[in-house]
Write an enzyme that holds these catalytic residues in place. Structure first.
Site, PDB file in Angstrom:
ATOM      1  N   TYR A  10     -16.498  22.454 -10.012  1.00  0.00           N
ATOM      2  CA  TYR A  10     -16.018  21.347  -9.976  1.00  0.00           C
ATOM      3  C   TYR A  10     -16.605  20.116 -10.111  1.00  0.00           C
ATOM      4  CZ  TYR A  10     -11.281  23.445  -8.845  1.00  0.00           C
ATOM      5  OH  TYR A  10     -10.215  24.142  -8.867  1.00  0.00           O
ATOM      6  N   HIS A  51     -10.615  22.900  -2.216  1.00  0.00           N
ATOM      7  CA  HIS A  51     -10.862  24.032  -3.109  1.00  0.00           C
ATOM      8  C   HIS A  51     -11.916  24.911  -2.603  1.00  0.00           C
ATOM      9  CE1 HIS A  51      -8.810  22.869  -6.557  1.00  0.00           C
ATOM     10  NE2 HIS A  51      -9.273  21.757  -6.675  1.00  0.00           N
TER      11      HIS A  51
END
Length: 735
Positions: free
Chosen positions: A261, A415
């Protein structure tokens, strides 16, 4: 005129002047004025008259765009989720508009601008007719219109506003008004005031949203949009781009959600920052937080192995440093620093972007100015203060190109995975001790719409899917993300020296009343041109529990040095929940006291043996992923679990040893059997002492686990030693 009215008029005049000045700061005299500027265009137009990588990249992109604009413009009514036709068509459209805009600026051929204009006009006709996307998640706070989630909408805006900026001066006033009033302004408002929970969120979704709206503010002469993008919708500073820079990166540039990410978020961070730098250099955005964005770019590179990012948290394993986000990041970093190491990465990426900084990179590569980029052993502090644990990377070139990733790091928001103190190991270009990453087929609509699979929640995030201790078959923090985000491990120490690299991490909040402490070391054995990974995992509880320590490996099981009771006729799941329900129990054993060895062969042609020190009370459970998986969503990977039952305290000690070679094409095998013949563990005060015999060469590995790495004199087997650092390695036969 009375005094009150006069003062009111003066105040109004001052406000009007202030607004005019602010608008003049935001509005450039001409376009383009975002990442690519008028001055950049002049240099790039001159460059493509010659030869070199920049010219080649221009010709290649022009050929692609020429082929694409021969096709009819297609702006379909949105109906598909991620990976579906309409989803992918809108993605291709914004990328094509951006590329065509660049080709227009460099070629000065109106057909490219006209193509972008016509597509924008079709979007302007479609957008007012759209409601929320039909495939949006029900009750979601962030649906899109073109796409199923507003994240993709923001990505569309980041690219599309640049495309508009690139053709702006070619448009007549009527076209500008339609495109701006019916498309760009409504999309920008929908992405900001229409999605406040996303726009103000300190998260990568918020980064994309603020970048898109902020860039639109510069192009559309909306200084308020820029301010709101920087400081949130209320300009409070509690959200927005600046807050994201403060909160999402550690002082070393590590992004809280992990490298996958971090790579994804880099593009809006770098793109918006470059836009700010070009329009308002006085903000000195690239100097903010001691150059945090440049650190973030460099850290993203460091968090990779053999070109791929370490796949922690919700990661897709195929993503690497050649992704366009990091290409843009490396390009910007070189443009700002002229660091020749970035050219080495740019050469590997083999992609030249058509920007002013891209021209600098291309010309420097033409002149062969690159220097080797150095990958290092580093502990990247986690959290905005760098004190919320760390992600530790250990590297060595002894015996091959190896890396060990140790994760005493924070949760990583939504996440994140429940994997405190887990580890991964890489050797000779391959993943050896593995992390599952995300359970997802990205953009494969046929597989659950390209979204995260249900098994991401039922398996991939759970502790047993990782290489760390599970207590009573329950995941860390009881699989509660909010609790996980509020609790994080502590990095006790990290050191790298001539003997290798060592780190220690601990956490006392993953389970109530239980302390987990792990020491991992990547140890060099230069006499043997070899390396071993040493693992010491202490579990200390206030009452008796079951402790499981999984190890997930990539490869084919070759051998064990103990008898294995295999389930050859019928399989059953290892458990009922917390990921255990997805593990087939394929076999089990209880090795006798001493050394328990498990050997497997990886696709890189090397053998790997995990040698564990056992007391005769550990159960080894051999597993394969795939149970309770009716849609065959999970990868069928192998592992084994060391289980201890009814204990308050236990220390798991093991050594991972790469060895040998298997060459099927030339039909030879070398050293397929483990070379470790002895492994002992003891302590002396704050010292951990591990005796290791590898290939008939005895070693003593000493680790100082104290708060301070003071010099230590100690005795082992009637011989005197001095440990000056955290880690020391001694060849015993030479003493």
């Amino acid at each position: 005129m009375n005094l009150f009215k006069r003062n009111t008029h003066i105040q109004a005049a001052i406000l009007a002047l202030f607004s005019l000045l602010l608008s003049s700061v935001v509005s450039a005299a001409s376009h383009p004025n975002l990442v690519i500027t008028v001055d950049d265009v002049k240099l790039m137009r001159q460059a493509i008259k010659g030869e070199g990588q920049f010219t080649a990249a221009y010709k290649n992109l022009k050929t692609q765009v020429d082929e694409q604009i021969m096709q009819p413009i297609t702006v379909p009514v949105p109906k598909d989720g991620g990976g579906g036709y309409t989803h992918e068509r809108h993605k291709k459209n914004y990328q094509l508009m951006y590329n065509a805009g660049i080709i227009y600026q460099l070629s000065q051929d109106d057909k490219y601008a006209n193509y972008v204009r016509d597509m924008l006009l079709e979007y302007a006709e479609l957008y007012p007719t759209l409601g929320l996307h039909p495939k949006r998640k029900m009750n979601s706070q962030n649906p899109g219109k073109f796409f199923w989630q507003s994240l993709n909408e923001a990505m569309w805006l980041v690219y599309t506003i640049q495309a508009y900026d690139l053709i702006h001066d070619s448009l007549n006033d009527e076209n500008k008004k339609v495109i701006e009033d019916d498309l760009l302004r409504p999309v920008s408002l929908f992405t900001s005031v229409g999605q406040p929970s996303t726009f103000n969120k300190v998260h990568n979704h918020g980064t994309w949203a603020t970048a898109g709206v902020g860039m639109a503010g510069y192009v559309l002469d909306e200084p308020e949009w820029v301010e709101k993008s920087l400081y949130d919708l209320n300009k409070s500073g509690k959200g927005g781009f600046i807050k994201q820079l403060e909160m999402l990166f550690s002082p070393q540039g590590y992004y809280n959600e992990g490298p996958y990410y971090q790579r994804f978020a880099l593009l809006p961070f770098v793109t918006f920052a470059k836009t700010i730098e070009n329009n308002e250099p006085q903000r000195k955005i690239f100097d903010y937080r001691d150059g945090i964005l440049l650190k973030a770019i460099d850290t993203t590179i460091q968090l990779s192995y053999n070109g791929l990012f370490f796949p922690i948290n919700d990661a897709i394993k195929s993503k690497g440093i050649d992704t366009i986000e990091l290409v843009q990041g490396v390009t910007a970093a070189y443009g700002l620093t002229n660091d020749a190491g970035y050219l080495d990465i740019a050469k590997y990426q083999d992609q030249v972007v058509l920007t002013g900084d891209g021209l600098k990179v291309a010309q420097a590569l033409d002149d062969k100015n690159e220097a080797p980029y150095i990958f290092k052993s580093v502990a990247f502090g986690d959290g905005n203060d760098g004190e919320q644990g760390a992600l530790v990377v250990m590297r060595t070139k002894v015996g091959g190109d190896q890396a060990l990733l140790f994760k005493p790091a924070a949760q990583g928001l939504g996440h994140g995975h429940f994997d405190k103190l887990t580890w991964q190991f890489y050797d000779h270009g391959n993943e050896i001790v593995s992390d599952y990453g995300a359970a997802r087929f990205l953009n494969v609509e046929a597989k659950y719409g390209g979204r995260y699979l249900p098994e991401n929640e039922t398996y991939a995030k759970h502790t047993v899917a990782h290489n760390t201790v599970v207590v009573d078959e329950t995941s860390h923090f009881n699989a509660n993300v909010e609790v996980g985000n509020n609790n994080y491990p502590k990095l006790n120490f990290f050191e790298t020296n001539e003997f290798g690299t060592v780190a220690s991490g601990e956490i006392t909040t993953a389970y109530k009343g239980i302390a987990l402490k792990r020491i991992l070391a990547l140890v060099n054995l230069p006499e043997l041109e070899s390396t071993v990974a040493l693992d010491v995992f202490d579990v200390d509880a206030n009452k008796a529990h079951q402790f499981d320590l999984p190890l997930h490996y990539i490869g084919q099981l070759i051998d064990t040095n103990f008898s294995l009771r295999a389930n050859t006729k019928q399989l059953k799941a290892l458990g009922e929940s917390n990921g255990y329900q997805h593990l087939w129990l394929k076999g089990q054993a209880t090795p006798e006291k001493g050394l328990a060895k498990v050997t497997w062969l990886n696709d890189n042609g090397r053998f790997y043996t995990q040698t564990s020190l056992v007391n005769g009370d550990e159960l080894f459970l051999f597993t394969q992923i795939g149970a309770n998986d009716p849609n065959f969503n999970l990868r069928n990977e192998n592992g084994f679990i060391r289980r201890v039952e009814g204990q308050k305290q236990h220390t798991f000690v093991s050594v991972l040893e790469p060895h040998g070679e298997y060459n099927p094409s030339k039909e030879y095998t070398l050293e397929a059997v483990s070379r470790v013949s002895e492994l002992t563990y003891s302590t002396q005060g704050d010292l951990i002492l591990v005796e290791l015999n590898v290939k008939n060469t005895p070693y003593l590995v000493a680790i100082n686990k104290s708060q301070s790495a003071a010099k230590n004199d100690f005795t082992f087997k009637n011989k005197s030693f001095t440990l000056s650092d955290r880690l020391g390695v001694y060849a015993l036969k030479n003493n």
